[in-house]
Motif scaffolding. Structure first.
Motif, PDB file in Angstrom:
ATOM      1  N   SER A 120     -19.837   4.901  31.124  1.00 53.11           N
ATOM      2  CA  SER A 120     -19.178   4.989  29.828  1.00 53.11           C
ATOM      3  C   SER A 120     -18.300   3.781  29.559  1.00 53.11           C
ATOM      4  CB  SER A 120     -18.339   6.268  29.735  1.00 53.11           C
ATOM      5  OG  SER A 120     -17.244   6.187  30.615  1.00 53.11           O
ATOM      6  N   MET A 121     -17.997   3.558  28.283  1.00 49.68           N
ATOM      7  CA  MET A 121     -17.137   2.445  27.887  1.00 49.68           C
ATOM      8  C   MET A 121     -16.397   2.836  26.611  1.00 49.68           C
ATOM      9  SD  MET A 121     -20.372   0.081  27.009  1.00 49.68           S
ATOM     10  CE  MET A 121     -21.202   0.856  28.407  1.00 49.68           C
ATOM     11  N   LYS A 122     -15.367   2.071  26.305  1.00 49.44           N
ATOM     12  CA  LYS A 122     -14.505   2.420  25.188  1.00 49.44           C
ATOM     13  C   LYS A 122     -14.843   1.594  23.954  1.00 49.44           C
ATOM     14  CE  LYS A 122     -10.301   3.199  26.390  1.00 49.44           C
ATOM     15  NZ  LYS A 122     -10.295   4.684  26.248  1.00 49.44           N
ATOM     16  N   ILE A 123     -14.758   2.229  22.776  1.00 49.10           N
ATOM     17  CA  ILE A 123     -14.925   1.514  21.509  1.00 49.10           C
ATOM     18  C   ILE A 123     -13.604   0.808  21.206  1.00 49.10           C
ATOM     19  CG2 ILE A 123     -15.312   1.745  19.019  1.00 49.10           C
ATOM     20  CD1 ILE A 123     -17.001   4.209  19.601  1.00 49.10           C
TER      21      ILE A 123
ATOM     22  N   ILE B 112     -19.948  -1.840  15.574  1.00 48.84           N
ATOM     23  CA  ILE B 112     -19.243  -1.169  16.665  1.00 48.84           C
ATOM     24  C   ILE B 112     -19.080  -2.146  17.825  1.00 48.84           C
ATOM     25  CG2 ILE B 112     -19.228   0.810  18.220  1.00 48.84           C
ATOM     26  CD1 ILE B 112     -19.170   1.569  15.254  1.00 48.84           C
ATOM     27  N   LYS B 113     -17.805  -2.425  18.216  1.00 48.45           N
ATOM     28  CA  LYS B 113     -17.548  -3.323  19.348  1.00 48.45           C
ATOM     29  C   LYS B 113     -17.032  -2.514  20.533  1.00 48.45           C
ATOM     30  CE  LYS B 113     -16.511  -7.499  16.675  1.00 48.45           C
ATOM     31  NZ  LYS B 113     -15.503  -8.569  16.399  1.00 48.45           N
ATOM     32  N   LEU B 114     -17.611  -2.802  21.708  1.00 47.07           N
ATOM     33  CA  LEU B 114     -17.215  -2.115  22.944  1.00 47.07           C
ATOM     34  C   LEU B 114     -16.371  -3.038  23.798  1.00 47.07           C
ATOM     35  CD1 LEU B 114     -20.699  -0.519  23.711  1.00 47.07           C
ATOM     36  CD2 LEU B 114     -18.787   0.483  22.435  1.00 47.07           C
ATOM     37  N   GLU B 115     -15.706  -2.456  24.805  1.00 45.35           N
ATOM     38  CA  GLU B 115     -14.748  -3.235  25.596  1.00 45.35           C
ATOM     39  C   GLU B 115     -15.408  -4.271  26.508  1.00 45.35           C
ATOM     40  OE1 GLU B 115     -12.553  -0.701  28.233  1.00 45.35           O
ATOM     41  OE2 GLU B 115     -14.256   0.612  28.541  1.00 45.35           O
ATOM     42  N   ASN B 116     -16.686  -4.209  26.720  1.00 45.68           N
ATOM     43  CA  ASN B 116     -17.368  -5.205  27.563  1.00 45.68           C
ATOM     44  C   ASN B 116     -18.055  -6.278  26.717  1.00 45.68           C
ATOM     45  OD1 ASN B 116     -19.357  -3.683  26.442  1.00 45.68           O
ATOM     46  ND2 ASN B 116     -20.472  -3.296  28.358  1.00 45.68           N
ATOM     47  N   ASP B 117     -17.557  -6.464  25.487  1.00 47.49           N
ATOM     48  CA  ASP B 117     -18.066  -7.468  24.544  1.00 47.49           C
ATOM     49  C   ASP B 117     -19.446  -7.143  23.966  1.00 47.49           C
ATOM     50  OD1 ASP B 117     -15.795  -9.069  24.725  1.00 47.49           O
ATOM     51  OD2 ASP B 117     -16.584 -10.183  26.434  1.00 47.49           O
ATOM     52  N   ARG B 118     -19.916  -5.946  24.187  1.00 45.46           N
ATOM     53  CA  ARG B 118     -21.160  -5.517  23.556  1.00 45.46           C
ATOM     54  C   ARG B 118     -20.862  -5.031  22.139  1.00 45.46           C
ATOM     55  NH1 ARG B 118     -24.044  -1.242  27.347  1.00 45.46           N
ATOM     56  NH2 ARG B 118     -25.424  -1.161  25.504  1.00 45.46           N
ATOM     57  N   SER B 119     -21.844  -5.157  21.279  1.00 42.79           N
ATOM     58  CA  SER B 119     -21.657  -4.671  19.902  1.00 42.79           C
ATOM     59  C   SER B 119     -23.014  -4.303  19.298  1.00 42.79           C
ATOM     60  CB  SER B 119     -20.968  -5.727  19.040  1.00 42.79           C
ATOM     61  OG  SER B 119     -21.775  -6.879  18.922  1.00 42.79           O
TER      62      SER B 119
ATOM     63  N   SER C 183     -26.097   6.587  27.555  1.00 44.96           N
ATOM     64  CA  SER C 183     -27.155   7.423  26.989  1.00 44.96           C
ATOM     65  C   SER C 183     -26.879   7.734  25.511  1.00 44.96           C
ATOM     66  CB  SER C 183     -27.277   8.732  27.777  1.00 44.96           C
ATOM     67  OG  SER C 183     -26.049   9.449  27.746  1.00 44.96           O
ATOM     68  N   THR C 184     -25.602   7.885  25.170  1.00 49.21           N
ATOM     69  CA  THR C 184     -25.226   8.156  23.773  1.00 49.21           C
ATOM     70  C   THR C 184     -25.474   6.923  22.910  1.00 49.21           C
ATOM     71  OG1 THR C 184     -23.523   9.703  24.506  1.00 49.21           O
ATOM     72  CG2 THR C 184     -23.361   8.907  22.241  1.00 49.21           C
ATOM     73  N   ILE C 185     -25.182   5.745  23.481  1.00 49.35           N
ATOM     74  CA  ILE C 185     -25.423   4.493  22.753  1.00 49.35           C
ATOM     75  C   ILE C 185     -26.913   4.360  22.421  1.00 49.35           C
ATOM     76  CG2 ILE C 185     -25.387   1.977  22.915  1.00 49.35           C
ATOM     77  CD1 ILE C 185     -22.866   2.252  24.642  1.00 49.35           C
ATOM     78  N   SER C 186     -27.765   4.663  23.387  1.00 48.86           N
ATOM     79  CA  SER C 186     -29.217   4.585  23.174  1.00 48.86           C
ATOM     80  C   SER C 186     -29.645   5.557  22.076  1.00 48.86           C
ATOM     81  CB  SER C 186     -29.968   4.905  24.469  1.00 48.86           C
ATOM     82  OG  SER C 186     -29.707   3.931  25.441  1.00 48.86           O
ATOM     83  N   LYS C 187     -29.047   6.740  22.117  1.00 51.68           N
ATOM     84  CA  LYS C 187     -29.373   7.744  21.119  1.00 51.68           C
ATOM     85  C   LYS C 187     -28.905   7.301  19.733  1.00 51.68           C
ATOM     86  CE  LYS C 187     -29.116  12.705  20.250  1.00 51.68           C
ATOM     87  NZ  LYS C 187     -28.563  14.007  20.703  1.00 51.68           N
ATOM     88  N   ILE C 188     -27.707   6.714  19.652  1.00 47.25           N
ATOM     89  CA  ILE C 188     -27.166   6.223  18.383  1.00 47.25           C
ATOM     90  C   ILE C 188     -28.070   5.141  17.793  1.00 47.25           C
ATOM     91  CG2 ILE C 188     -25.296   4.853  17.356  1.00 47.25           C
ATOM     92  CD1 ILE C 188     -23.381   6.368  19.223  1.00 47.25           C
TER      93      ILE C 188
END
Length: 266
Positions: free
Chosen positions: A7-10, A22-29, A51-56
């Motif tokens: 998991s990671m934080k928005i 949507i930007k995540l704490e590991n520089d993914r967006s 898994s939620t990110i993939s679903k989104i």
């Protein structure tokens, strides 16, 4: 810092022209649609699993193509099969396509009955036959189950063929009887009527004798003017006669007109 490995934080959510970034704490967006943001209740500092990110992302893709289909439906009618073909060409998987089709059907956006009614109304206005209706519906990939429910109505076919014949008679009024019959027969077949109905209607066609002879006389003068520069006497007469026969005039009528022309010259 992540709470666990999956998991990671928005860290930020900002609106852009395509929806929300949507930007995540590991520089993914990644970008999602507003409806997806609300569906998954996304907000800053929320922890989100891989898994939620993939679903989104998958739901975003489904929604984008759903909206694209909605736009296409404002421009033209689509049957489920035709819409599937459109989505496959766009690279959408079979599983994703089935989901999009079900969603469109849920909101009554893919309605074969409406397409059928529109085609029938159009063909009624144009006085087209049953075969033309079926052909147009097949082009729109209406299901065989629906097509089989459309019954052949002989009374309708006979009525529409008569109306169509009258229109064609006016359109081709300058043709001799033989060519007029051929034109009406081929046109009725092209407009979706059976060979039997086309044959019956074309057999009822007959130009008046006076009109037929007047057209023949006009054709004779045109040919005489064209061929008399190089041909004379018997060769000229034979050339004109053969040409008029090829245009559908009878030999007896040709002979009659030639005699009239000769008498007028005397």
């Amino acid at each position: 810092m992540c709470h666990n490995l999956s998991s990671m934080k928005i860290v930020d959510i900002s609106k852009n022209k395509n929806g929300y970034l949507i930007k995540l704490e590991n520089d993914r967006s990644f970008t999602i649609l507003e409806s997806i943001k609300d569906e998954f209740n996304l907000y800053i500092n929320k922890d989100i699993e891989e898994s939620t990110i993939s679903k989104i992302k998958n739901e975003t893709k489904i929604q984008k193509f759903f909206e694209l289909c909605q736009k296409r439906l404002t421009l033209s009618n689509y049957s489920p099969n035709k819409m599937k073909e459109f989505l496959y060409k766009k690279g959408v998987s079979k599983k994703e396509t089935e989901r999009i089709i079900k969603k469109l059907e849920k909101y009554s956006l893919l309605n074969e009955d409406e397409i059928i009614n529109n085609v029938i109304s159009y063909c009624d206005a144009k006085h087209y036959g049953y075969n033309r209706i079926i052909s147009m519906l097949k082009q729109r990939e209406i299901s065989e189950q629906k097509l089989n429910k459309l019954k052949y109505n002989l009374n309708r076919e006979e009525k529409e063929a008569i109306l169509q014949r009258k229109i064609l008679e006016k359109k081709h009024k300058n043709k001799n009887t033989k060519n007029l019959k051929n034109s009406i027969y081929s046109s009725l077949i092209r407009y979706g009527f059976s060979e039997e109905i086309a044959s019956v209607n074309s057999s009822l066609v007959h130009n008046s004798t006076i009109n037929e002879l007047n057209m023949l006389k006009l054709e004779y003068h045109k040919l005489f003017s064209s061929y008399s520069r190089k041909l004379h006497d018997k060769d000229l007469i034979n050339k004109i006669t053969n040409k008029l026969i090829s245009k559908g005039y009878s030999y007896s009528d040709i002979k009659k007109v030639m005699e009239e022309v000769i008498n007028e010259m005397d």
